[in-house]
Design a protein around this motif. Structure first.
Motif, PDB file in Angstrom:
ATOM      1  N   GLY A   1      48.009  46.538  41.227  1.00 34.96           N
ATOM      2  CA  GLY A   1      47.795  45.415  40.328  1.00 34.96           C
ATOM      3  C   GLY A   1      46.839  45.755  39.212  1.00 34.96           C
ATOM      4  N   ASN A   2      46.213  44.719  38.667  1.00 32.44           N
ATOM      5  CA  ASN A   2      45.359  44.851  37.494  1.00 32.44           C
ATOM      6  C   ASN A   2      43.927  45.167  37.921  1.00 32.44           C
ATOM      7  N   PRO A   3      43.375  46.320  37.514  1.00 30.57           N
ATOM      8  CA  PRO A   3      42.020  46.683  37.943  1.00 30.57           C
ATOM      9  C   PRO A   3      40.938  45.712  37.480  1.00 30.57           C
ATOM     10  N   VAL A   4      41.199  44.893  36.458  1.00 34.10           N
ATOM     11  CA  VAL A   4      40.171  43.949  36.017  1.00 34.10           C
ATOM     12  C   VAL A   4      39.861  42.938  37.112  1.00 34.10           C
ATOM     13  N   HIS A   5      40.812  42.678  38.001  1.00 37.20           N
ATOM     14  CA  HIS A   5      40.563  41.710  39.065  1.00 37.20           C
ATOM     15  C   HIS A   5      39.456  42.186  40.000  1.00 37.20           C
ATOM     16  N   ASP A   6      39.426  43.489  40.303  1.00 35.55           N
ATOM     17  CA  ASP A   6      38.342  44.024  41.139  1.00 35.55           C
ATOM     18  C   ASP A   6      37.002  43.894  40.429  1.00 35.55           C
ATOM     19  N   LEU A   7      36.985  44.183  39.141  1.00 36.33           N
ATOM     20  CA  LEU A   7      35.728  44.149  38.388  1.00 36.33           C
ATOM     21  C   LEU A   7      35.195  42.721  38.297  1.00 36.33           C
ATOM     22  N   ILE A   8      36.060  41.766  38.055  1.00 34.56           N
ATOM     23  CA  ILE A   8      35.630  40.374  37.949  1.00 34.56           C
ATOM     24  C   ILE A   8      35.166  39.852  39.306  1.00 34.56           C
ATOM     25  N   ARG A   9      35.900  40.193  40.353  1.00 34.38           N
ATOM     26  CA  ARG A   9      35.510  39.713  41.699  1.00 34.38           C
ATOM     27  C   ARG A   9      34.147  40.287  42.089  1.00 34.38           C
ATOM     28  N   LEU A  10      33.905  41.539  41.792  1.00 29.84           N
ATOM     29  CA  LEU A  10      32.605  42.135  42.081  1.00 29.84           C
ATOM     30  C   LEU A  10      31.515  41.472  41.239  1.00 29.84           C
TER      31      LEU A  10
ATOM     32  N   VAL B   1      31.314  33.645  34.249  1.00 28.17           N
ATOM     33  CA  VAL B   1      30.663  32.353  34.002  1.00 28.17           C
ATOM     34  C   VAL B   1      31.549  31.201  34.473  1.00 28.17           C
ATOM     35  N   GLN B   2      32.814  31.232  34.082  1.00 27.97           N
ATOM     36  CA  GLN B   2      33.717  30.142  34.462  1.00 27.97           C
ATOM     37  C   GLN B   2      33.973  30.104  35.963  1.00 27.97           C
ATOM     38  N   LEU B   3      34.123  31.273  36.562  1.00 30.06           N
ATOM     39  CA  LEU B   3      34.369  31.316  37.998  1.00 30.06           C
ATOM     40  C   LEU B   3      33.138  30.901  38.798  1.00 30.06           C
ATOM     41  N   ALA B   4      31.953  31.300  38.326  1.00 30.73           N
ATOM     42  CA  ALA B   4      30.730  30.889  39.015  1.00 30.73           C
ATOM     43  C   ALA B   4      30.602  29.376  39.006  1.00 30.73           C
ATOM     44  N   SER B   5      30.926  28.760  37.868  1.00 26.52           N
ATOM     45  CA  SER B   5      30.876  27.303  37.765  1.00 26.52           C
ATOM     46  C   SER B   5      31.901  26.653  38.685  1.00 26.52           C
ATOM     47  N   SER B   6      33.118  27.152  38.679  1.00 25.18           N
ATOM     48  CA  SER B   6      34.181  26.595  39.514  1.00 25.18           C
ATOM     49  C   SER B   6      33.872  26.760  40.993  1.00 25.18           C
TER      50      SER B   6
ATOM     51  N   TRP C   1      35.673  39.204  28.024  1.00 21.06           N
ATOM     52  CA  TRP C   1      36.540  38.655  29.063  1.00 21.06           C
ATOM     53  C   TRP C   1      35.880  38.736  30.435  1.00 21.06           C
ATOM     54  N   LEU C   2      35.073  39.775  30.664  1.00 20.86           N
ATOM     55  CA  LEU C   2      34.357  39.895  31.931  1.00 20.86           C
ATOM     56  C   LEU C   2      33.284  38.809  32.041  1.00 20.86           C
ATOM     57  N   TRP C   3      32.484  38.675  30.999  1.00 23.26           N
ATOM     58  CA  TRP C   3      31.415  37.676  31.013  1.00 23.26           C
ATOM     59  C   TRP C   3      31.979  36.258  31.120  1.00 23.26           C
ATOM     60  N   ASN C   4      32.977  35.953  30.294  1.00 24.09           N
ATOM     61  CA  ASN C   4      33.553  34.601  30.322  1.00 24.09           C
ATOM     62  C   ASN C   4      34.167  34.287  31.684  1.00 24.09           C
ATOM     63  N   SER C   5      34.825  35.270  32.279  1.00 26.63           N
ATOM     64  CA  SER C   5      35.444  35.049  33.587  1.00 26.63           C
ATOM     65  C   SER C   5      34.394  34.767  34.653  1.00 26.63           C
TER      66      SER C   5
ATOM     67  N   PHE D   1      40.122  32.156  44.475  1.00 24.53           N
ATOM     68  CA  PHE D   1      39.629  32.984  43.366  1.00 24.53           C
ATOM     69  C   PHE D   1      40.757  33.283  42.383  1.00 24.53           C
ATOM     70  N   TYR D   2      41.904  33.670  42.891  1.00 20.30           N
ATOM     71  CA  TYR D   2      43.013  34.005  41.997  1.00 20.30           C
ATOM     72  C   TYR D   2      43.637  32.771  41.365  1.00 20.30           C
ATOM     73  N   ALA D   3      43.601  31.664  42.065  1.00 20.44           N
ATOM     74  CA  ALA D   3      44.070  30.418  41.448  1.00 20.44           C
ATOM     75  C   ALA D   3      43.182  30.054  40.262  1.00 20.44           C
ATOM     76  N   TRP D   4      41.876  30.189  40.433  1.00 21.93           N
ATOM     77  CA  TRP D   4      40.942  29.899  39.345  1.00 21.93           C
ATOM     78  C   TRP D   4      41.083  30.906  38.201  1.00 21.93           C
ATOM     79  N   ILE D   5      41.306  32.170  38.544  1.00 21.92           N
ATOM     80  CA  ILE D   5      41.515  33.188  37.507  1.00 21.92           C
ATOM     81  C   ILE D   5      42.672  32.779  36.600  1.00 21.92           C
ATOM     82  N   ASN D   6      43.785  32.396  37.209  1.00 19.84           N
ATOM     83  CA  ASN D   6      44.971  32.033  36.437  1.00 19.84           C
ATOM     84  C   ASN D   6      44.752  30.763  35.622  1.00 19.84           C
ATOM     85  N   GLU D   7      44.025  29.809  36.175  1.00 16.43           N
ATOM     86  CA  GLU D   7      43.818  28.536  35.489  1.00 16.43           C
ATOM     87  C   GLU D   7      42.839  28.660  34.322  1.00 16.43           C
TER      88      GLU D   7
END
Length: 419
Positions: free
Chosen positions: A108-117, A397-402, A391-395, A56-62
């Motif tokens: 760390g960055n609280p956005v990571h919790d929000l995106i993962r959820l 969408v991209q993560l769901a696809s990956s 940024w939440l929506w784009n993340s 998940f975090y590898a995809w976030i960074n990429e």
């Protein structure tokens, strides 16, 4: 369970020796557990998401890492999927919905919790055959629920009304007793842990180390500290086993330990089931200038105290076999939320509520100026087509696809044996 005084019981080694089943040697555990982990991750896209924190975090960074806002430096869950939230009891018996797994916690960055959820909820929605439009509305509800924790002045906001799936879990949690815990976790009401697929025998070194751990007064005070128990009671290890449990935790040291608190009558109130789990390096990225405990078990306990106080007060860090371990008692009221399937009518309410739980855990760590500034940042960068940060929506969408592609590839490799 019969209320009888304990007779002299056989040793744990003798109890284990009676079993004729062939269990793996300690040197064989890792390979077997790794195969089990891969199998569990192949069961569904949602299971794959839950068991793949590092990826998940590898995809976030990429994919979207540079476009994410840098939120305040606070303790975050680091693995904030739906299965890591649920009812949790404190030492006095009060039950609330909290984050319930802190293995990945870091400053760390609280956005990571929000995106993962958000990814977890979107994956569950797709697995429930909900429409893309429903997922859009869920992400809007996710943003609104999270922001609700920062839009009021005090640091401990009241959560919204519980949606039906959460309400049912809470009703079940508050009614549960030791009998329910024993039947669910160890499938037995007897003061032993039955060996089988879920529990494996210990080595002599593991048996000795577990006995030594509970001679430590700081560790022994965990079960005696609960309301209604004798705080001067003697703590005795009745049985212990290697625990084949979880998905992302498979392969770490993990033990179930059955204790008797008062050394007198064996009753449900006097028995307790302890969970010993190895603390390992977090996959979640931390802020580079953050000051955190170097010991991984101490990091987990410290994060829990900030994010999930009910759980944090029931945890201790220790060393076992030269490894960092986290020790806590499993209470009957501790349940994970089963959100693998979502109903259209509940989807938005569940997203709002769970995001509010996470927001509350984040907000209690910030002073008023930080909460106001973070709320202003969250409300920036909206479009006319979705009332949520882009940024939440784009993340999501991209993560769901990956993740969908990664899941299919994982299934192909697992089915064909290709590494």
């Amino acid at each position: 369970m019969a209320h009888e005084k304990k007779s002299k019981k056989p040793s744990r080694q003798a109890h284990h020796a009676k079993r004729s089943t062939r269990f793996p040697k300690s040197s064989e555990r890792h390979a077997i557990l790794n195969e089990q982990r891969r199998l569990k991750m192949a069961r569904s896209p949602h299971a794959y998401v839950r068991g793949n924190t590092a990826q998940f975090y590898a995809w976030i960074n990429e994919s979207n890492g540079n476009s994410l806002p840098h939120g305040p430096a606070i303790w975050i869950c680091g693995d904030c999927h739906t299965g890591n939230l649920g009812p949790v009891a404190n030492q006095d018996g009060k039950v609330e919905v909290h984050i319930r797994d802190l293995d990945q916690t870091v400053i760390g960055n609280p956005v990571h919790d929000l995106i993962r959820l958000g990814l977890s909820l979107a994956t569950a929605a797709r697995g429930s055959s909900l429409s893309g439009l429903t997922i859009v509305h869920m992400m809007e509800a996710l943003a609104a629920g999270y922001e609700s924790a920062f839009s009021i002045k005090h640091r401990n906001p009241k959560l919204p009304d519980r949606p039906e799936p959460v309400h049912l879990a809470m009703k079940l949690a508050v009614r549960r007793s030791w009998k329910h815990l024993a039947q669910e976790r160890i499938e037995d009401l007897k003061p032993t842990i039955p060996l089988g697929k879920r529990f494996w025998p210990l080595t002599r070194a593991e048996n000795k180390a577990i006995t030594e751990i509970f001679r430590d007064e700081a560790i022994a005070s965990l079960p005696t500290g609960l309301r209604g128990r004798n705080d001067a009671g003697k703590v005795e290890v009745l049985d212990a086993a290697y625990w084949v449990k979880g998905c992302s935790s498979l392969g770490r040291l993990r033990y179930a330990v059955l204790l008797d608190v008062d050394g007198g009558v064996i009753e449900g109130d006097d028995l307790c089931l302890m969970d010993i789990k190895e603390g390992v390096k977090a996959a979640a990225p931390r802020y580079e200038d953050a000051s955190m405990p170097r010991d991984n078990a101490e990091r987990v306990v410290e994060g829990a105290r900030h994010l999930s106080p009910f759980l944090g007060e029931r945890m201790r860090a220790a060393r076992m076999l030269d490894r960092a371990v986290v020790i806590r008692e499993l209470l009957p009221q501790d349940l994970k939320l089963e959100i693998d399937e979502l109903d259209k009518d509940d989807a938005r309410a569940v997203a709002f509520y769970l995001a509010a739980v996470v927001g509350k855990a984040h907000a209690r760590q910030m002073d008023p100026p930080s909460r106001r500034a973070w709320l202003a940042e969250l409300r920036r960068n909206r479009s006319k087509t979705i009332n949520a940060p882009l940024w939440l929506w784009n993340s999501v969408v991209q993560l769901a696809s990956s993740h969908e592609a990664g899941y299919l590839e994982h299934c192909r490799r697992y089915a064909t044996g290709v590494n």
